[in-house]
Design an enzyme around this catalytic site. Structure first.
Site, mmCIF file in Angstrom:
data_model
loop_
_atom_site.group_PDB
_atom_site.id
_atom_site.type_symbol
_atom_site.label_atom_id
_atom_site.label_comp_id
_atom_site.label_asym_id
_atom_site.label_seq_id
_atom_site.Cartn_x
_atom_site.Cartn_y
_atom_site.Cartn_z
ATOM 1 N N GLN A 1 -31.887 23.751 -11.943
ATOM 2 C CA GLN A 1 -32.625 25.012 -11.743
ATOM 3 C C GLN A 1 -31.944 25.899 -10.708
ATOM 4 O O GLN A 1 -32.053 27.120 -10.786
ATOM 5 C CB GLN A 1 -34.059 24.716 -11.286
ATOM 6 C CG GLN A 1 -34.917 24.022 -12.331
ATOM 7 C CD GLN A 1 -34.906 22.516 -12.175
ATOM 8 O OE1 GLN A 1 -33.955 21.937 -11.647
ATOM 9 N NE2 GLN A 1 -35.955 21.860 -12.641
ATOM 10 N N ARG B 1 -41.802 28.739 -17.191
ATOM 11 C CA ARG B 1 -41.973 27.519 -16.392
ATOM 12 C C ARG B 1 -42.362 27.944 -14.974
ATOM 13 O O ARG B 1 -42.236 29.109 -14.596
ATOM 14 C CB ARG B 1 -40.732 26.608 -16.365
ATOM 15 C CG ARG B 1 -39.411 27.191 -16.664
ATOM 16 C CD ARG B 1 -38.813 28.009 -15.562
ATOM 17 N NE ARG B 1 -38.710 27.305 -14.300
ATOM 18 C CZ ARG B 1 -38.462 27.897 -13.147
ATOM 19 N NH1 ARG B 1 -38.312 29.222 -13.078
ATOM 20 N NH2 ARG B 1 -38.376 27.215 -12.020
ATOM 21 N N GLY B 2 -42.823 26.976 -14.195
ATOM 22 C CA GLY B 2 -43.324 27.273 -12.860
ATOM 23 C C GLY B 2 -44.842 27.353 -12.912
ATOM 24 O O GLY B 2 -45.401 28.031 -13.785
ATOM 25 N N ALA B 3 -45.512 26.674 -11.970
ATOM 26 C CA ALA B 3 -46.972 26.559 -12.028
ATOM 27 C C ALA B 3 -47.682 27.908 -12.117
ATOM 28 O O ALA B 3 -48.511 28.105 -13.020
ATOM 29 C CB ALA B 3 -47.469 25.750 -10.826
ATOM 30 N N ASN C 1 -41.566 17.382 -3.292
ATOM 31 C CA ASN C 1 -40.800 18.482 -3.880
ATOM 32 C C ASN C 1 -39.687 17.891 -4.738
ATOM 33 O O ASN C 1 -39.467 16.680 -4.759
ATOM 34 C CB ASN C 1 -40.238 19.399 -2.784
ATOM 35 C CG ASN C 1 -39.626 20.667 -3.360
ATOM 36 O OD1 ASN C 1 -40.148 21.239 -4.304
ATOM 37 N ND2 ASN C 1 -38.497 21.094 -2.815
ATOM 38 N N LYS C 2 -38.999 18.734 -5.438
ATOM 39 C CA LYS C 2 -37.917 18.341 -6.340
ATOM 40 C C LYS C 2 -37.048 17.247 -5.713
ATOM 41 O O LYS C 2 -36.690 17.308 -4.547
ATOM 42 C CB LYS C 2 -37.056 19.562 -6.633
ATOM 43 C CG LYS C 2 -35.969 19.347 -7.651
ATOM 44 C CD LYS C 2 -36.500 19.101 -9.035
ATOM 45 C CE LYS C 2 -37.353 20.255 -9.471
ATOM 46 N NZ LYS C 2 -38.278 19.935 -10.557
ATOM 47 N N ARG D 1 -49.298 21.229 -21.583
ATOM 48 C CA ARG D 1 -48.775 20.543 -20.385
ATOM 49 C C ARG D 1 -49.962 19.880 -19.702
ATOM 50 O O ARG D 1 -50.496 20.386 -18.725
ATOM 51 C CB ARG D 1 -48.126 21.551 -19.414
ATOM 52 C CG ARG D 1 -46.929 22.326 -19.960
ATOM 53 C CD ARG D 1 -45.648 21.487 -19.995
ATOM 54 N NE ARG D 1 -45.117 21.195 -18.690
ATOM 55 C CZ ARG D 1 -44.258 21.982 -18.028
ATOM 56 N NH1 ARG D 1 -43.823 23.098 -18.560
ATOM 57 N NH2 ARG D 1 -43.800 21.649 -16.851
ATOM 58 N N ASP E 1 -44.105 21.115 -4.686
ATOM 59 C CA ASP E 1 -45.112 20.941 -5.732
ATOM 60 C C ASP E 1 -46.462 20.599 -5.129
ATOM 61 O O ASP E 1 -47.505 20.957 -5.664
ATOM 62 C CB ASP E 1 -44.704 19.812 -6.682
ATOM 63 C CG ASP E 1 -43.448 20.172 -7.446
ATOM 64 O OD1 ASP E 1 -42.365 19.712 -7.039
ATOM 65 O OD2 ASP E 1 -43.558 20.931 -8.416
#
Lengths: 366, 366
Positions: free
Chosen positions: A205, A52-54, A256-257, A92, A246
């Site tokens: 996370q 995971r993670g761009a 962001n989150k 995705r 993000d």
């Protein structure tokens, strides 16, 4: 960065050329590596959140196309690649980085190449993509390190207390991470730091990954609930907030989150510097202001159920009435006025259009 | 308030005079009532969290002394009471309300009374304590209802969106609750309301109890993570915040469940009214300002483990590395400047010393 004393990347080629990743679904409870043997394995790893993670998703997909050509016959490899690329994209569909990495790979080859030539090109590109990400994170780290060094100097050797949210760490990148890169560099340089890690509901996370990363590098930290950061700032226990993002838009607003905005408000109220670390690839020049960013609503079960290590292995418990209605937005918008600065691979700038354009003058167009 | 369509209090005497409570440890997954047969049962219920919330703990202890005298012999009942009172006090040594209820009970009797006389006194006091709490909550509800009614009028029948944190509900009181009383009254009056329920990590009182309470009364709500409230306020989806408090001090600063301060900041930033509901018994006139309130640090396992309904019943899962360091403060301080008003049983006042003294003029001394 280190795990069990040994240096790792989040994706790597081992001595016999196998593509390896860490199974992040099992962290922090179990550390397990996994071989990606066929392109289908890379698609599965992306869609089932093994990775995971761009940046990591992008590099995994790039390796996926290399694996696809390895398995293809000499005469239909281009068709095989096109099919694999499409399937990888669908793992995705909204991941911008994934689409970009696949497009770069496909643009780098053409039908007139031999399969050998094309496969070398795809492998080299994947390696280059990984190395580029590491280089970006390293440069973010060097910029952020200066901020931490200044605080350490001012505190004359006192511990620098840093608050972070979610996991903008190396596990989601290839190495170093974005918001975490300055922490690792400060620690390696011998600066005494301590990190407050927001657990980051709903997907935790922070509790799962950031604690794991920091612990493995022997960086002192305390895990806290997302509710606790405001009190810590009131009490003078936070010197700086360092978070990832993000998407940063033209006026310096940051998506962001979920929960980032609340920490920015508390930092502002207590005059604590609040910095966002980002690769320039996550700047969205097309969007003028944060309120124009669409907010993704995520699955209710992320809130209603909590996953963790139970008596019999990884398990889930339900924390609310079965029929509870849930609203689960994935991120929030932190207005630029609450952000002390943006830390990019080109240096630090103000969170504003002028600030961004000062680092990226080529983009000075409206 | 209602559970499964039937009206309940959080502690009551049934038709045959048995003292009954709800086992709140099993909520929201199972609804189970429990008889408190001996004073030792009341002590256990308080210490093992079968009952929780300051008013309910006080009333349970008051009934405990009544049960203690019932079981005592005719000639040593006073000694038995003293022992029971001491043991009850030790179940939650820092609970101010518990100490106060026990002291009231002990002051109401004396050695010259017959056991029968004393036991009647203790039973009546316990009933009175319960009724007084209900009356206080009802008056808080009537004051808070006016605020909701005003918003409903302004929105011309549009739904009033209320955000709350933790459980300042009837389950922790005897009936109505504090912050929830205005919600129940508005709903009973036919005003369309909708509640955003913060899950309230670490102990998840919002996810477990507030959702349960509201669901049983058929009040529409959505459960959200503690991180989400800021975004909702930015998006105009919150009309008013209504929360409870553990302690309000002389200058109007408020100590409440950790995370309250972050919501107050977001409300302030978005010009949303932020109200605190409280019984005047929770005002601490001895403390000048919030920063003087000691902050209780709670057990690390509240953060590291999450309890809920698993496949095999109530279970716990670990969400972080086993050796994770945790800091778990129980509440934070919301400065008076972020509070729109305090809702008490004597009406609504500004969150300030002058405001408090306007409602309680007899206390106009420094």
């Amino acid at each position: 960065m280190k795990i069990q004393g040994k240096s790792y990347r989040s994706i790597w080629e081992d001595a016999s050329g196998r593509i390896m990743v860490i199974d992040q679904r099992k962290l922090p409870h179990r550390f397990k590596t996994l071989e990606l043997n066929q392109w289908q394995d890379t698609a599965a790893a992306i869609s089932n959140m093994t990775v995971r993670g761009a940046p990591l998703i992008g590099v995994t997909a790039a390796y996926g196309l290399y694996l696809a050509i390895c398995d293809a016959s000499n005469d239909n490899w281009l068709l095989a690649l096109k099919k694999a690329s499409e399937a990888l994209q669908n793992t995705r569909p909204t991941a911008v980085n994934l689409a970009w990495a696949l497009r770069q790979q496909m643009l780098s080859i053409h039908a007139s190449m031999s399969k050998k030539e094309a496969s070398e090109r795809l492998l080299n590109n994947a390696r280059q993509l990984a190395n580029d990400d590491i280089s970006v994170c390293k440069r973010i780290g060097e910029s952020g390190l200066k901020l931490i060094r200044e605080i350490a100097n001012r505190k004359q050797g006192g511990v620098v207390n840093i608050l972070t949210h979610c996991n903008a760490g190396w596990l989601g990148c290839i190495d170093w991470g974005t918001a975490t890169a300055p922490l690792y560099m400060a620690h390696h340089e011998g600066i005494a730091i301590h990190v407050w890690v927001d657990e980051t509901r709903p997907r935790l996370q922070g509790a799962r990954l950031t604690t794991f990363e920091l612990g493995q590098e022997n960086i002192p930290y305390h895990l806290i609930t997302d509710n606790a950061g405001g009190l810590l700032m009131q009490q003078g226990k936070v010197d700086i907030c360092l978070l990832g993002t993000d998407r940063t838009v033209r006026n310096g607003d940051v998506a962001n989150k979920i929960g980032t905005y609340l920490k920015a408000l508390a930092a502002y109220d207590n005059k604590i510097p609040f910095y966002i670390a980002l690769p320039s690839s996550s700047i969205d020049w097309e969007i003028e202001r944060g309120s124009d960013i669409p907010i993704e609503e995520r699955d209710a079960n992320e809130v209603k159920q909590v996953e963790g290590q139970g008596q019999l292995g990884i398990d889930r418990v339900s924390i609310s009435p079965d029929n509870a209605a849930v609203y689960n937005p994935g991120f929030d918008i932190t207005p630029a006025r609450f952000i002390s600065g943006l830390i990019t691979e080109h240096g630090i700038c103000k969170a504003s259009e002028a600030g961004l354009l000062s680092l990226f003058p080529d983009l000075n167009k409206s």
